[in-house]
Design a protein around this motif. Structure first.
Motif, PDB file in Angstrom:
ATOM      1  N   ILE A   1       0.842  -1.205   0.000  1.00  0.00           N
ATOM      2  CA  ILE A   1       0.000   0.000   0.000  1.00  0.00           C
ATOM      3  C   ILE A   1       0.870   1.246   0.000  1.00  0.00           C
ATOM      4  CG2 ILE A   1      -1.625   1.341   1.394  1.00  0.00           C
ATOM      5  CD1 ILE A   1      -2.968  -1.357   2.030  1.00  0.00           C
ATOM      6  N   ARG A   2       0.589   2.134  -0.930  1.00  0.00           N
ATOM      7  CA  ARG A   2       1.414   3.323  -1.114  1.00  0.00           C
ATOM      8  C   ARG A   2       0.778   4.581  -0.546  1.00  0.00           C
ATOM      9  NH1 ARG A   2       4.304   2.153  -5.849  1.00  0.00           N
ATOM     10  NH2 ARG A   2       5.817   0.555  -5.345  1.00  0.00           N
ATOM     11  N   GLN A   3      -0.536   4.676  -0.677  1.00  0.00           N
ATOM     12  CA  GLN A   3      -1.234   5.888  -0.241  1.00  0.00           C
ATOM     13  C   GLN A   3      -2.677   5.547   0.050  1.00  0.00           C
ATOM     14  OE1 GLN A   3      -0.131   9.000  -3.505  1.00  0.00           O
ATOM     15  NE2 GLN A   3      -1.031  10.089  -1.776  1.00  0.00           N
ATOM     16  N   VAL A   4      -3.257   6.314   0.963  1.00  0.00           N
ATOM     17  CA  VAL A   4      -4.689   6.177   1.235  1.00  0.00           C
ATOM     18  C   VAL A   4      -5.302   7.568   1.256  1.00  0.00           C
ATOM     19  CG1 VAL A   4      -6.450   5.433   2.892  1.00  0.00           C
ATOM     20  CG2 VAL A   4      -4.348   4.105   2.636  1.00  0.00           C
ATOM     21  N   ARG A   5      -6.462   7.679   0.680  1.00  0.00           N
ATOM     22  CA  ARG A   5      -7.265   8.896   0.818  1.00  0.00           C
ATOM     23  C   ARG A   5      -8.616   8.463   1.374  1.00  0.00           C
ATOM     24  NH1 ARG A   5      -7.879  14.274   1.692  1.00  0.00           N
ATOM     25  NH2 ARG A   5      -9.930  14.933   0.974  1.00  0.00           N
ATOM     26  N   ALA A   6      -8.980   9.013   2.518  1.00  0.00           N
ATOM     27  CA  ALA A   6     -10.271   8.665   3.129  1.00  0.00           C
ATOM     28  C   ALA A   6     -10.992   9.946   3.493  1.00  0.00           C
ATOM     29  CB  ALA A   6     -10.053   7.804   4.365  1.00  0.00           C
ATOM     30  N   GLU A   7     -12.232  10.051   3.077  1.00  0.00           N
ATOM     31  CA  GLU A   7     -12.971  11.277   3.359  1.00  0.00           C
ATOM     32  C   GLU A   7     -14.428  10.937   3.645  1.00  0.00           C
ATOM     33  OE1 GLU A   7     -11.931  13.473  -0.184  1.00  0.00           O
ATOM     34  OE2 GLU A   7     -13.321  12.384  -1.452  1.00  0.00           O
TER      35      GLU A   7
ATOM     36  N   ALA B   1      -1.583   8.578   4.701  1.00  0.00           N
ATOM     37  CA  ALA B   1      -3.036   8.549   4.488  1.00  0.00           C
ATOM     38  C   ALA B   1      -3.564   9.941   4.774  1.00  0.00           C
ATOM     39  CB  ALA B   1      -3.680   7.537   5.426  1.00  0.00           C
ATOM     40  N   SER B   2      -4.371  10.485   3.859  1.00  0.00           N
ATOM     41  CA  SER B   2      -4.927  11.806   4.147  1.00  0.00           C
ATOM     42  C   SER B   2      -6.429  11.694   4.357  1.00  0.00           C
ATOM     43  CB  SER B   2      -4.567  12.802   3.035  1.00  0.00           C
ATOM     44  OG  SER B   2      -5.479  12.764   1.991  1.00  0.00           O
ATOM     45  N   PHE B   3      -6.906  12.452   5.325  1.00  0.00           N
ATOM     46  CA  PHE B   3      -8.288  12.329   5.791  1.00  0.00           C
ATOM     47  C   PHE B   3      -9.017  13.658   5.735  1.00  0.00           C
ATOM     48  CE2 PHE B   3      -5.826   9.076   7.993  1.00  0.00           C
ATOM     49  CZ  PHE B   3      -6.634   7.960   7.912  1.00  0.00           C
ATOM     50  N   GLU B   4     -10.307  13.569   5.483  1.00  0.00           N
ATOM     51  CA  GLU B   4     -11.160  14.753   5.589  1.00  0.00           C
ATOM     52  C   GLU B   4     -12.510  14.333   6.134  1.00  0.00           C
ATOM     53  OE1 GLU B   4     -11.421  17.134   2.046  1.00  0.00           O
ATOM     54  OE2 GLU B   4     -13.175  18.233   2.756  1.00  0.00           O
ATOM     55  N   ALA B   5     -12.974  15.073   7.133  1.00  0.00           N
ATOM     56  CA  ALA B   5     -14.334  14.862   7.648  1.00  0.00           C
ATOM     57  C   ALA B   5     -14.965  16.234   7.718  1.00  0.00           C
ATOM     58  CB  ALA B   5     -14.292  14.214   9.021  1.00  0.00           C
ATOM     59  N   THR B   6     -16.113  16.390   7.104  1.00  0.00           N
ATOM     60  CA  THR B   6     -16.682  17.726   7.029  1.00  0.00           C
ATOM     61  C   THR B   6     -18.189  17.675   6.879  1.00  0.00           C
ATOM     62  OG1 THR B   6     -16.847  19.694   5.617  1.00  0.00           O
ATOM     63  CG2 THR B   6     -16.150  17.685   4.549  1.00  0.00           C
ATOM     64  N   ARG B   7     -18.811  18.693   7.432  1.00  0.00           N
ATOM     65  CA  ARG B   7     -20.255  18.853   7.277  1.00  0.00           C
ATOM     66  C   ARG B   7     -20.559  20.059   6.380  1.00  0.00           C
ATOM     67  NH1 ARG B   7     -21.023  17.893  13.821  1.00  0.00           N
ATOM     68  NH2 ARG B   7     -21.346  15.646  13.753  1.00  0.00           N
ATOM     69  N   PHE B   8     -19.566  20.466   5.618  1.00  0.00           N
ATOM     70  CA  PHE B   8     -19.702  21.674   4.789  1.00  0.00           C
ATOM     71  C   PHE B   8     -19.322  21.455   3.329  1.00  0.00           C
ATOM     72  CE2 PHE B   8     -20.195  23.784   8.788  1.00  0.00           C
ATOM     73  CZ  PHE B   8     -20.911  24.940   8.488  1.00  0.00           C
ATOM     74  N   ARG B   9     -19.331  20.209   2.862  1.00  0.00           N
ATOM     75  CA  ARG B   9     -19.000  20.001   1.460  1.00  0.00           C
ATOM     76  C   ARG B   9     -20.297  19.959   0.650  1.00  0.00           C
ATOM     77  NH1 ARG B   9     -13.630  18.005  -0.084  1.00  0.00           N
ATOM     78  NH2 ARG B   9     -14.548  17.117  -1.915  1.00  0.00           N
ATOM     79  N   THR B  10     -20.680  21.135   0.242  1.00  0.00           N
ATOM     80  CA  THR B  10     -21.946  21.390  -0.425  1.00  0.00           C
ATOM     81  C   THR B  10     -22.269  20.317  -1.482  1.00  0.00           C
ATOM     82  OG1 THR B  10     -21.313  23.686  -0.182  1.00  0.00           O
ATOM     83  CG2 THR B  10     -23.236  23.238  -1.557  1.00  0.00           C
ATOM     84  N   GLY B  11     -23.420  19.709  -1.328  1.00  0.00           N
ATOM     85  CA  GLY B  11     -23.871  18.744  -2.329  1.00  0.00           C
ATOM     86  C   GLY B  11     -23.478  17.314  -2.017  1.00  0.00           C
TER      87      GLY B  11
END
Lengths: 381, 381, 381, 381
Positions: B149-155, B253-263
């Motif tokens: 495994i080289r990279q992870v993106r989790a959002e 691994a890069s992560f994003e958790a948000t309640r503001f991603r319109t749509g």
């Protein structure tokens, strides 16, 4: 080049760009652009980079310094020009559809066959064969990756006539265009089916229909632009063609060509279902091909979105690195490359006038089927 | 079951439906639903099919006829209830996040470990592990289909707070919810990453932020419904969390958790890039998994859209024929199946409280990193 | 409930779950499951939560404590059971297709009409009308958002018979199933078209075809499971149906139902093109509806992927928060909700037996058209 | 034009094609192509249609008949060439990134400012600003269709280095390329963010990392092609850059630039979330823009796939009819059009060297942040 409408711009771009990316065995020169209107032809020639312009195609065809004639006029003039050019010993590239009637197309194919005996080449411009994704699709079928072909669905969906007040242009007049959606875009769906499957359509049943029967006339003739007037003219071609055909193997193919599929701008789509796999293509995403490999284990099955931008994909080597997209007009460069190569090698380029004639037979069979209650009509092959 | 909010409905559906499709080794009975408000608890119990209702969870936990306690209250009460239940010898299923603080989670994990010695099982409710597509993704990684495994993106992207006038509920109050987007949905992104890769996040750097700092208070308490008033209260949790972590192998691994991603309504997405392949999942299309097999020839590369509905896909056997979709709540049936099976077999169900504690450590490390200028903070494993 | 195959499981889930989410005016009790084989019926009853099982549907229909009969047997028994139940004063929910022949369907519709006079309700189980996205599509058409309907494309694509060695089940036998892809899945395409457009198909032209004419017989009867033997039996139904129809308004609709579209698992798709907009739906992404608003400015045109999971979307209120997906079987809960509500309110639930009869007429017209060279056949309305 | 690598081919196509479609106020002549290797330069000049070739850029810059210098060499030579050309009174188009260091970029921006006083124009080649979809995105933001910008996600994903045996080229050497994924593709993500939002990135926190530290050396120098040898050289640039930034308004933007996202070929993607709407773009589908209008009623919300091929979309007028796709290199024609127009009108073309300097500051700030444990670093504006 005879003609200078939308197709004139596209063909010019093909002649201009192909030598800059592909290693052509011969060096094409953009010599003369011919148009009926002297000023218009001169303006187009200057804009698109042709050395000179002219108004009489017969004179141009007679010139010794002309080797190739590229016909991009409306369909009603194809037969006369192309046959004359072939007889004058010029290689001919003719826009699709080959002609407006089977009779014309037959004469053209005969002229092409006769010319071929003298080493003169001819080709018809179904450029969507030359999108890397469709050529690659053909290769996959030829390699047997789909197994036995079971079904085909081919559709060409547009919506530019959905406005009932869109003006009447030559594309809506039977005497100029031959037919409507059927010949303009349905022809592509038929050709692409035959090209990718390697099989001809042998018999058809279908219906064609005109949804808007009268449209505003244009003030200044029948060009593509111009302002609509309050007068109305009769639409003499179809807006929609729905038909089913059989391929040589017996497999069923269903077709749709329409200018009334709201929201679909240029969706030439084909899906081919085989015993070992399936393929799906959509011109609105022309750099992609979807492939389904039915030989994988059940849990690993799924359509694969292949970005057809690898250097080993058809035509892609001379362009950009992986992941850089081609556009609509790249097919015209590929067409020039193939045509010039065939001239140099003395081989028959495809699609030949014979291929174009066959498509014409299919179109005519659809019209006859529609006129006789969707009865099945053989395409005469 | 203790609690009867949104999660109460989902867990009830799990308990109700699992035995109708899966062959459970034990037959669960939906005995008592506990809620602080007697009338509300009684109404929910009747609606969802629980035999009785109660208001005092301590009394219920003390009953001999209760074997399993399902905790679906807000996070601030998890530790007290779950520890008491474990000490009373009940198997415990606890909603995520395991707790609001690492300290609570540590006590819970310790209680779970002690209980396990006595044959008492505990599990935390990260149900998105039990979507067939994510379980299948884990299997593909475990089989080596992705290579190294080289990279992870989790959002996890939502937009339900983009309206600055959306009212203040318990999910926006730190004392009830522990954290905001970070703990509510970021916790899923972390757990899913660790589950599918089989690796823990060892260190993080990131930032959390509150975009709307005050919101209208609700008239009747802090429930999910109710009318906003003209008074305003302070939002004490984050709206957005952006962080980068390292896995055990060193991969980023890069992560994003948000309640503001319109749509974006409920877009828990993960993409894992490996030396031999890649995987992509999106909860908004939960029946699909995209898989890229980098070992294919260059011309045949592409993400494959696998419909994870084959009977051989994880959990799919007892459901419907191929191509029939599952929905959100099916994961709760799978959770019941796994939990009951582990109880019967005497094995440790996953995710364990220890797993839940680890996620809590990651969340806390993100908060500490944010508070110290995005410095890298070890998660303490 | 009479019958306990795949549809039995789905209907049971509907009866079980609907009362837990929807506010039903009446409380359904899952009383008796009837199957020919006593042991099998008993096992299914226990598994699915029916109070008892029985083998003789006539006895059950005669019981006073039975108010509703749910018929989920193969099509050849629908008429007999449903008519008897209606005559016995029971409300009847009957799986689609309503019957195997128009003659049977006519008798059923007559019985339903007679029963309605006595306050007895009947409904046919086209559950795909009750996917929130399709109901919402119907609403958009009814509100005029599409303007005048210009064209319809409806297709139901599967590939489960592409393996020529897939065994012969009752679904491939004309005497049991009535027809093949045409009646099994084409019926859904027709019903959905009529439902969403609010228009009936008045005339059709088409072809049906059997691609694999013999298949291995199953060892233990004609169930859905069982091992294939070395003996072969004749497939007496179609694998593919391709047809074109006209709606009441004159608009053309083209249809495809097939079990040979490699890689397509359960793709019931419909696209409706109108003068003001268009709609596209695909059952493989059942929580989504694509909508094209042709009244927007030219630069802002495009198909919009609407996640049909808002609480204001049809049927969605009682389920989960925005962005949480429904699955295949939720339609069966919606069906129960609508049916029970209609019984309570004394209104005619749709689709009525009359609606089912009409679909049957369309199917029969397609078969007749195919038998007469794709001639256009009126559906008799 | 100085340089004749991949960018040389693309710029040549821009100069060649732009005048054939756009009405340029001045007529560009493709005069001299300069390369260090005489034979190579001569071959490229002939291939791409330049009148002559040369090896000494200083001589060419000194010529009176040269008005414009187009710099397409690697980044380490940009400053010297561009500054000399500006001082010689030539208009300069310089490929991105503007330079390899902030110091160089500062000198270039100063030279550009000084030259501008004398009417000499300069521009940096961020061509992805000139994809019709991104320009249209910028227009939508400028018109307020997104409201207040809340979050940005920008990523540029490739996978061409995932093979650890891919050879070492100049793009992996810090002294030639300045940085790796960060400067090569991350620069585009930063520029596109600033362009579309109209806001600069003021501060960043992030990490850059090299996954494969040694790679095979190429036999014949450091060109893009050539055979790998058994010797290995050190990769001195980053493979991955992950960073978070703040825009002028305070909104958070998260960035990723990587050459290790398996299966992603050229995925420059940006999603902008605002209080009234959202936008999403992916270079792998460069003719499409997704737009979400949050002001629609709740049931009608959804991302809209706009085909950016209408004649009223930016740059589209002179190309093909609606629905005919553009490819990668069309942006280079748009660049020529904008640059030539600005020269003629005497206005400052964008992106200016000042814009390029700013991007360079952001890149350097990311490197410094990475070197100091992801501390937040101001970009110095």
């Amino acid at each position: 080049m005879i003609g200078h409408g939308f197709m004139g711009a596209a063909h010019s771009q093909g002649w201009r760009v192909a030598p800059r990316f592909f290693d052509l065995p011969l060096e094409p020169e953009m010599a003369v652009l011919v148009g009926r209107n002297a000023a218009g032809a001169e303006a187009s020639a200057r804009k698109w980079g042709w050395d000179e312009s002219a108004t009489d195609w017969r004179e141009v065809i007679a010139r010794d310094d002309i080797d190739v004639v590229d016909v991009v006029t409306p369909g009603d003039t194809h037969a006369e020009i192309a046959i004359a050019a072939l007889e004058a010993g010029k290689h001919v590239l003719c826009e699709k559809p080959l002609a407006n009637t089977v009779e014309e197309a037959e004469r053209m194919a005969a002229a092409a066959a006769a010319a071929a005996e003298r080493g003169i080449r001819s080709m018809v411009g179904f450029t969507y064969r030359r999108v890397p994704a469709t050529t690659f699709a053909r290769d996959l079928v030829a390699e047997g990756r789909l197994g036995e072909i079971r079904q085909v669905r081919a559709e060409y969906l547009q919506d530019w006539l959905m406005d009932a007040e869109a003006p009447l242009t030559w594309r809506m007049q039977k005497d100029r265009a031959g037919s409507g959606a059927l010949g303009d875009i349905g022809a592509h769906a038929v050709d692409l089916t035959e090209y990718i499957t390697g099989q001809r359509v042998t018999t058809v049943s279908g219906i064609i229909e005109t949804l808007v029967e009268e449209r505003p006339l244009l003030g200044e003739g029948s060009g593509l632009s111009g302002t609509a007037t309050s007068e109305r003219g009769k639409v003499t071609v179809d807006d929609i063609a729905l038909f089913t055909g059989r391929l040589e193997s017996g497999a069923l193919a269903s077709f749709e060509a329409t200018r009334f599929r709201t929201g679909r701008k240029n969706a030439l789509r084909i899906e081919i279902s085989g015993s070992k796999g399936a393929l799906a293509f959509d011109l609105e995403r022309l750099n992609e091909l979807e492939f389904y490999d039915a030989t994988l284990p059940a849990t690993g099955l799924g359509f694969q979105r292949i970005l057809v931008t690898e250097s080993d994909h058809p035509y892609m080597g001379p362009w950009w690195p992986t992941g850089h997209m081609l556009g609509y007009e790249h097919g015209f460069s590929h067409q020039v490359y193939d045509f010039v190569t065939a001239i140099d090698e003395g081989t028959q380029p495809r699609p030949s006038f014979e291929d174009g004639l066959h498509v014409q037979r299919v179109l005519e069979a659809v019209e006859r089927s529609s006129a006789s209650g969707s009865a099945w009509i053989a395409t005469g092959d």
